[in-house]
Design a protein around this motif. Sequence first.
Motif, PDB file in Angstrom:
ATOM      1  N   SER A 164      -3.310   7.716  13.748  1.00 24.50           N
ATOM      2  CA  SER A 164      -3.947   8.030  12.451  1.00 24.50           C
ATOM      3  C   SER A 164      -3.690   6.908  11.449  1.00 24.50           C
ATOM      4  CB  SER A 164      -3.452   9.375  11.911  1.00 24.50           C
ATOM      5  OG  SER A 164      -2.111   9.300  11.485  1.00 24.50           O
ATOM      6  N   GLY A 165      -2.524   6.262  11.552  1.00 24.76           N
ATOM      7  CA  GLY A 165      -2.225   5.131  10.669  1.00 24.76           C
ATOM      8  C   GLY A 165      -3.142   3.954  10.941  1.00 24.76           C
ATOM      9  N   SER A 166      -3.626   3.838  12.183  1.00 22.94           N
ATOM     10  CA  SER A 166      -4.609   2.804  12.505  1.00 22.94           C
ATOM     11  C   SER A 166      -5.961   3.143  11.886  1.00 22.94           C
ATOM     12  CB  SER A 166      -4.770   2.670  14.020  1.00 22.94           C
ATOM     13  OG  SER A 166      -3.560   2.256  14.600  1.00 22.94           O
ATOM     14  N   LEU A 167      -6.291   4.437  11.873  1.00 21.74           N
ATOM     15  CA  LEU A 167      -7.556   4.862  11.262  1.00 21.74           C
ATOM     16  C   LEU A 167      -7.516   4.638   9.749  1.00 21.74           C
ATOM     17  CD1 LEU A 167      -8.054   8.200  13.259  1.00 21.74           C
ATOM     18  CD2 LEU A 167      -9.245   6.026  13.634  1.00 21.74           C
ATOM     19  N   THR A 168      -6.340   4.832   9.159  1.00 22.38           N
ATOM     20  CA  THR A 168      -6.168   4.510   7.738  1.00 22.38           C
ATOM     21  C   THR A 168      -6.609   3.064   7.508  1.00 22.38           C
ATOM     22  OG1 THR A 168      -4.457   6.152   7.309  1.00 22.38           O
ATOM     23  CG2 THR A 168      -4.340   4.138   5.994  1.00 22.38           C
ATOM     24  N   GLY A 169      -7.298   2.838   6.404  1.00 21.28           N
ATOM     25  CA  GLY A 169      -7.860   1.505   6.160  1.00 21.28           C
ATOM     26  C   GLY A 169      -7.234   0.795   4.970  1.00 21.28           C
ATOM     27  N   ILE A 170      -5.942   1.001   4.778  1.00 22.82           N
ATOM     28  CA  ILE A 170      -5.249   0.395   3.640  1.00 22.82           C
ATOM     29  C   ILE A 170      -4.190  -0.570   4.196  1.00 22.82           C
ATOM     30  CG2 ILE A 170      -3.789   0.877   1.624  1.00 22.82           C
ATOM     31  CD1 ILE A 170      -5.197   3.654   1.484  1.00 22.82           C
ATOM     32  N   PRO A 171      -4.387  -1.887   3.943  1.00 19.26           N
ATOM     33  CA  PRO A 171      -3.547  -2.893   4.610  1.00 19.26           C
ATOM     34  C   PRO A 171      -2.043  -2.671   4.422  1.00 19.26           C
ATOM     35  CG  PRO A 171      -5.379  -3.939   3.452  1.00 19.26           C
ATOM     36  CD  PRO A 171      -5.434  -2.485   3.094  1.00 19.26           C
ATOM     37  N   ALA A 172      -1.640  -2.148   3.263  1.00 12.37           N
ATOM     38  CA  ALA A 172      -0.200  -1.974   3.015  1.00 12.37           C
ATOM     39  C   ALA A 172       0.462  -1.108   4.081  1.00 12.37           C
ATOM     40  CB  ALA A 172       0.019  -1.350   1.636  1.00 12.37           C
ATOM     41  N   TYR A 173      -0.304  -0.209   4.689  1.00 12.98           N
ATOM     42  CA  TYR A 173       0.278   0.670   5.720  1.00 12.98           C
ATOM     43  C   TYR A 173       0.249   0.036   7.113  1.00 12.98           C
ATOM     44  CZ  TYR A 173      -0.146   4.394   2.239  1.00 12.98           C
ATOM     45  OH  TYR A 173      -0.041   5.164   1.116  1.00 12.98           O
ATOM     46  N   HIS A 174      -0.408  -1.103   7.232  1.00 15.42           N
ATOM     47  CA  HIS A 174      -0.563  -1.719   8.554  1.00 15.42           C
ATOM     48  C   HIS A 174       0.405  -2.857   8.801  1.00 15.42           C
ATOM     49  CE1 HIS A 174      -5.099  -0.423   8.799  1.00 15.42           C
ATOM     50  NE2 HIS A 174      -4.281   0.547   9.151  1.00 15.42           N
ATOM     51  N   LYS A 175       0.607  -3.662   7.751  1.00 10.73           N
ATOM     52  CA  LYS A 175       1.028  -5.034   8.033  1.00 10.73           C
ATOM     53  C   LYS A 175       2.393  -5.144   8.697  1.00 10.73           C
ATOM     54  CE  LYS A 175       2.516  -6.373   3.387  1.00 10.73           C
ATOM     55  NZ  LYS A 175       1.923  -5.760   2.204  1.00 10.73           N
ATOM     56  N   ALA A 176       3.334  -4.301   8.347  1.00 12.69           N
ATOM     57  CA  ALA A 176       4.666  -4.443   8.950  1.00 12.69           C
ATOM     58  C   ALA A 176       4.786  -3.705  10.287  1.00 12.69           C
ATOM     59  CB  ALA A 176       5.725  -3.944   7.977  1.00 12.69           C
ATOM     60  N   PHE A 177       3.721  -3.043  10.709  1.00 14.62           N
ATOM     61  CA  PHE A 177       3.816  -2.208  11.915  1.00 14.62           C
ATOM     62  C   PHE A 177       2.861  -2.653  13.028  1.00 14.62           C
ATOM     63  CE2 PHE A 177       5.091   0.541   8.339  1.00 14.62           C
ATOM     64  CZ  PHE A 177       6.342   0.951   8.786  1.00 14.62           C
ATOM     65  N   ASP A 178       2.277  -3.834  12.883  1.00 14.64           N
ATOM     66  CA  ASP A 178       1.327  -4.343  13.905  1.00 14.64           C
ATOM     67  C   ASP A 178       0.179  -3.378  14.141  1.00 14.64           C
ATOM     68  OD1 ASP A 178       3.078  -6.449  14.084  1.00 14.64           O
ATOM     69  OD2 ASP A 178       4.068  -5.688  15.888  1.00 14.64           O
ATOM     70  N   LEU A 179      -0.278  -2.729  13.105  1.00 11.07           N
ATOM     71  CA  LEU A 179      -1.453  -1.846  13.207  1.00 11.07           C
ATOM     72  C   LEU A 179      -2.641  -2.562  12.566  1.00 11.07           C
ATOM     73  CD1 LEU A 179       0.155   1.606  12.289  1.00 11.07           C
ATOM     74  CD2 LEU A 179      -0.353   0.696  14.566  1.00 11.07           C
ATOM     75  N   PRO A 180      -3.856  -2.168  12.805  1.00  8.70           N
ATOM     76  CA  PRO A 180      -4.259  -1.034  13.648  1.00  8.70           C
ATOM     77  C   PRO A 180      -4.161  -1.319  15.156  1.00  8.70           C
ATOM     78  CG  PRO A 180      -6.184  -2.173  12.748  1.00  8.70           C
ATOM     79  CD  PRO A 180      -4.989  -2.823  12.138  1.00  8.70           C
ATOM     80  N   LEU A 181      -4.084  -0.247  15.932  1.00  7.66           N
ATOM     81  CA  LEU A 181      -4.143  -0.338  17.383  1.00  7.66           C
ATOM     82  C   LEU A 181      -5.517  -0.857  17.808  1.00  7.66           C
ATOM     83  CD1 LEU A 181      -2.681   3.186  18.291  1.00  7.66           C
ATOM     84  CD2 LEU A 181      -1.454   1.005  18.341  1.00  7.66           C
ATOM     85  N   ASP A 182      -5.577  -1.427  18.997  1.00  5.62           N
ATOM     86  CA  ASP A 182      -6.878  -1.870  19.543  1.00  5.62           C
ATOM     87  C   ASP A 182      -7.848  -0.694  19.595  1.00  5.62           C
ATOM     88  OD1 ASP A 182      -5.997  -4.369  19.872  1.00  5.62           O
ATOM     89  OD2 ASP A 182      -5.739  -4.257  22.055  1.00  5.62           O
ATOM     90  N   GLY A 183      -9.097  -0.997  19.363  1.00  2.00           N
ATOM     91  CA  GLY A 183     -10.109   0.046  19.505  1.00  2.00           C
ATOM     92  C   GLY A 183     -10.393   0.787  18.216  1.00  2.00           C
ATOM     93  N   VAL A 184      -9.710   0.415  17.132  1.00  2.00           N
ATOM     94  CA  VAL A 184     -10.025   1.001  15.826  1.00  2.00           C
ATOM     95  C   VAL A 184     -10.636  -0.096  14.948  1.00  2.00           C
ATOM     96  CG1 VAL A 184      -9.109   2.088  13.752  1.00  2.00           C
ATOM     97  CG2 VAL A 184      -8.171   2.707  15.987  1.00  2.00           C
ATOM     98  N   LEU A 185     -11.795   0.191  14.388  1.00  2.00           N
ATOM     99  CA  LEU A 185     -12.513  -0.774  13.553  1.00  2.00           C
ATOM    100  C   LEU A 185     -12.689  -0.178  12.169  1.00  2.00           C
ATOM    101  CD1 LEU A 185     -15.291  -1.335  16.225  1.00  2.00           C
ATOM    102  CD2 LEU A 185     -13.376  -2.885  15.786  1.00  2.00           C
TER     103      LEU A 185
END
Length: 467
Positions: free
Chosen positions: A164-185
């Motif tokens: 669900s964090g990959s589906l989230t589209g806010i960079p602050a939640y992605h950058k330190a966790f190597d998200l989004p997972l493959d297959g989420v655009l």
Amino acid sequence: MNTHRNLTLDQIDRMSLLHPVTSIADHDRNGPVIYEAAQGARLRDAAGRELLDMGAGLWCVNVGYGRAELADAGAAALKNLSYQHLFGGASCPDTILLADRLLGLFADRAGAGHFARVFFGTSGSDANDTAFKLVRYYNNLRGRPEKKKIISRSGAYHGLTAASGSLTGIPAYHKAFDLPLDGVLHTACPHHYRFAHEGEDEAAFAARMVADLEALIEREGPDTIAAFIAEPVMGTGGVFLPPADYFARVQQVLDRHDILFVVDEVITGFGRTGQWFGTGTYGLRPDIVSLAKGLTSAYFPMSASMISDRIWQVLADTSDATGAFMHGFTYSGHPVGSAIALANLDLIEREGLVDNAARLAPRLLAALRDRIGDNPFVGDIRGVGLMAGVEFVADRATRKPFREGTAPHRIVSRHAAAQGVLARALPFLPVNAFSPPLSITAAEIDEAADRYARALEAAMPELAGCV
Ligand code: PMP
């Protein structure tokens, strides 16, 4: 034994808790704000100060705090059958009744009679993880294993688990966790006020947003795209209302390419938009709907995933060949959560809280516009039902943003708390959100708006420093 028993709660908090979505350094400096009790729309902190909670917690306490009916329903359920799982066909009465009630509510109140089954979980994030897995499952069963990608939107919030964090589209939640997972655009964010080109009206903007979506689908190959996920109103991104026609056009694109529509109603469900569901408010035709928050008004952690006929038929028709549906949680369909959810729905109906939200919606916008509408840093005040956003800009005429690295909305939010009103600062654009309990009164809305206006006044010198 409490190893820190000579310390204050404030000190123990700093020494023992990792807080979600909190700066460790800031927390170390400032310590926690500890809340001790709440009633209606009002919280009381450890210093005995009372605050109007214009967030209803995290958009979730729809019926307000301190409802004895819900506490009683939970206590009775705990005494009677404190736990039951649903694995392997086990079941329990309130969970059965809740599933049936949700299907009925969707048919009656959202004009969506095409749902066939309900799956229960414990959070908005896991409901979206369930959707993430269901769309894969559906396409695997249909013999379309290459049709797996999910398209979300920039600025979306769908939770913070890995999927669900990959589906989230806010960079602050992605950058330190190597998200989004493959297959989420992620496709473009349909927030007209900030992202429209100069002179581009809402209809032209919506057309461009939908053209962007279709271009992404064609670039990736429609045969590789399983689903599109969207909040009816983007909440955490900044309370972005869908431009007129946007969803009708999106729906056409999805239909054209055989793409499932997952609607995340975690915030918009159960009255927030002034109707029971955002699906009804905006005439959506989802294949999966994620529900949480208002399902129990946060008196118990619980989520539900609504599954359409179209998906259900594929699952049911292939079941003999595929074996069990190998997905679920220890707490799926928890009997205590189910009892509380049923009592919560009773309460919403009995007190007419959805109508109250619709009735007070203009009051909330008018109260804000009346008191802060002329402020030079307030660019836009918008909302639907009892969700509203105030977006800050350095210059109203040009909509110029504040200087990079500044956070004017956090400054205002801090002053608001000092004035006794909670209005959350959101993580994507400089927006303060208002989403009070649906049980709030007109007088409380006015009181909150007065306090907020005083806070904004007090914040002006600091805001001027952010230009
Ligand atoms: N979807 C939406 C639209 C949300 O607003 C949220 C929570 N704010 C979630 C999903 C995630 O819910 P949870 O925090 O319960 O996992």
